[in-house]
Design an enzyme around this catalytic site. Sequence first.
Site, PDB file in Angstrom:
ATOM      1  N   ASP A  82     -39.421 -81.814 -63.410  1.00 41.25           N
ATOM      2  CA  ASP A  82     -40.196 -83.048 -63.296  1.00 41.25           C
ATOM      3  C   ASP A  82     -40.810 -83.473 -64.630  1.00 41.25           C
ATOM      4  OD1 ASP A  82     -40.466 -84.717 -61.019  1.00 41.25           O
ATOM      5  OD2 ASP A  82     -41.226 -83.007 -59.885  1.00 41.25           O
ATOM      6  N   GLU A 115     -43.014 -88.828 -61.880  1.00 42.87           N
ATOM      7  CA  GLU A 115     -42.459 -87.490 -62.139  1.00 42.87           C
ATOM      8  C   GLU A 115     -43.488 -86.506 -62.710  1.00 42.87           C
ATOM      9  OE1 GLU A 115     -39.777 -87.404 -60.768  1.00 42.87           O
ATOM     10  OE2 GLU A 115     -38.357 -88.939 -61.406  1.00 42.87           O
ATOM     11  N   HIS A 119     -45.943 -85.718 -59.653  1.00 43.51           N
ATOM     12  CA  HIS A 119     -45.212 -84.551 -59.133  1.00 43.51           C
ATOM     13  C   HIS A 119     -45.585 -83.270 -59.895  1.00 43.51           C
ATOM     14  CE1 HIS A 119     -41.952 -87.594 -57.620  1.00 43.51           C
ATOM     15  NE2 HIS A 119     -43.103 -87.714 -57.005  1.00 43.51           N
ATOM     16  N   TYR A 123     -47.840 -79.745 -58.653  1.00 37.51           N
ATOM     17  CA  TYR A 123     -47.496 -78.309 -58.724  1.00 37.51           C
ATOM     18  C   TYR A 123     -48.625 -77.556 -59.421  1.00 37.51           C
ATOM     19  CZ  TYR A 123     -42.871 -80.142 -57.655  1.00 37.51           C
ATOM     20  OH  TYR A 123     -41.833 -80.816 -57.078  1.00 37.51           O
ATOM     21  N   GLU A 199     -32.211 -85.042 -59.758  1.00 39.64           N
ATOM     22  CA  GLU A 199     -33.006 -85.580 -58.640  1.00 39.64           C
ATOM     23  C   GLU A 199     -32.502 -85.116 -57.275  1.00 39.64           C
ATOM     24  OE1 GLU A 199     -35.650 -87.557 -58.769  1.00 39.64           O
ATOM     25  OE2 GLU A 199     -35.676 -88.391 -60.785  1.00 39.64           O
ATOM     26  N   GLU A 233     -38.123 -88.265 -54.646  1.00 40.32           N
ATOM     27  CA  GLU A 233     -36.899 -87.888 -55.374  1.00 40.32           C
ATOM     28  C   GLU A 233     -35.658 -88.423 -54.671  1.00 40.32           C
ATOM     29  OE1 GLU A 233     -38.057 -87.206 -57.901  1.00 40.32           O
ATOM     30  OE2 GLU A 233     -39.292 -85.416 -58.063  1.00 40.32           O
ATOM     31  N   HIS A 236     -35.192 -91.871 -55.833  1.00 38.68           N
ATOM     32  CA  HIS A 236     -34.858 -91.881 -57.266  1.00 38.68           C
ATOM     33  C   HIS A 236     -33.359 -91.620 -57.454  1.00 38.68           C
ATOM     34  CE1 HIS A 236     -39.233 -90.587 -58.493  1.00 38.68           C
ATOM     35  NE2 HIS A 236     -39.192 -91.702 -57.781  1.00 38.68           N
TER      36      HIS A 236
HETATM   37 FE   LIG Z   1     -40.272 -86.019 -59.563  1.00 37.63          FE
HETATM   38 FE   LIG Z   2     -37.563 -88.198 -59.540  1.00 35.78          FE
END
Ligand SMILES: [Fe+2]
Ligand SMILES: [Fe+2]
Length: 370
Positions: A82, A115, A119, A123, A199, A233, A236
């Site tokens: 990501d 991303e 994203h 995490y 992705e 994702e 995407h």
């Molecule tokens: Fe992502």
């Molecule tokens: Fe993505």
Amino acid sequence: MAKKKVEQNKKILEPIKKVLYEGANWNQLEDDYTQQFYEQNLSQFWRPEDISLQPDLNVWSILPENIQQAYAKNLLVLTFLDTHQGDIGMPVVSRSLDDHFHQRKAVLNFMGAMENAVHAKSYSNIFMTYMSNQEIDELFIWGEKHKNLQKIMQLIVGYYKELDRFNYIKQFMSDNKDYDQTAFDVAQFKAMVASVYLETWLFYSGFYYPLFFYGQGKLMQAGEIINLILRDESIHGLYVGRLAQEVFETFSNELQEELTTWVHEFLLELYHEQNELVESIYDAVDLTHDVKIFVRYNANKALMNLGFDPYFEPEDVNPVVLNGLNTETKTMDNFSMKGNGYQKMKSEMLKDTDFIFEKKKIISFEGDKK
Ligand SMILES: [Fe+2]
Ligand SMILES: [Fe+2]
């Protein structure tokens, strides 16, 4: 003298006259799908801090170390993918589109922002909730030293950097007689393929484990985050896949054949690295065999997004994971917290009136103190 000066100025101004800056006109469709992707992307927007991870801690704290390690390592792999998809992948594909594609660029830029800022940050939020600072540092060092993960990044980012180089050539040297538009288009296509592989395919070995837990009703908050990421994702991969197909259709039959071979060779190169990466994480929890089936299943899906036939034979994926994967058919279950009943956190500014309490409440508060 004055006339000469005017002539000189004209010459200086000449290149500027050639440049035509235009604005994005959303009143005119660029094509018949980009504005739909725009709507879908924005309606899906969410923030990492919207989901509290505290409820997962009672499950996390009693998990054996090998399971914790496998879980954290998967999220780290996802973090690496990501991060670079946000830092270079989406931006470079966006920049490679012709200048007049303002809406397409906007959609890609929005995806790019998700991303890393959403994203990858999510995490990190999971790491910060579950693990100590030292454990997090060690985890990142593990990723930086992991041969297969580094190789995967190098392969994917390599095609992004190559397109970056071509973007520069197109922008500053396209008037040169040696400029090769087909070479640019090929670099653009390859970067788009790398993007769709990332992705729609590479993410999924990392998604497998959180989905495996989610499908069993464990670590549900982290699972909810994974579901939101997965939902992003998936569109995407569809969108960039569609752009890649458009580029591919402009190529001669001969070039299409050549690139089809490359698509498969690149797939196998990544597949080799991906398999070893999976072994290094999933052997410790006896799931390698199952995850490799999932890897092949998603490689086929990525190829289909790009308009190619599946490469691997169809196999049955673990139903627990498919259960976690299917965000459309979920029904809300308040007891297990399972379901896509996710709501954005609502917040408002504090006002002076918020600090005016009823007299009764103050008295009882003071009474408690006594
Ligand atoms: Fe992502
Ligand atoms: Fe993505």
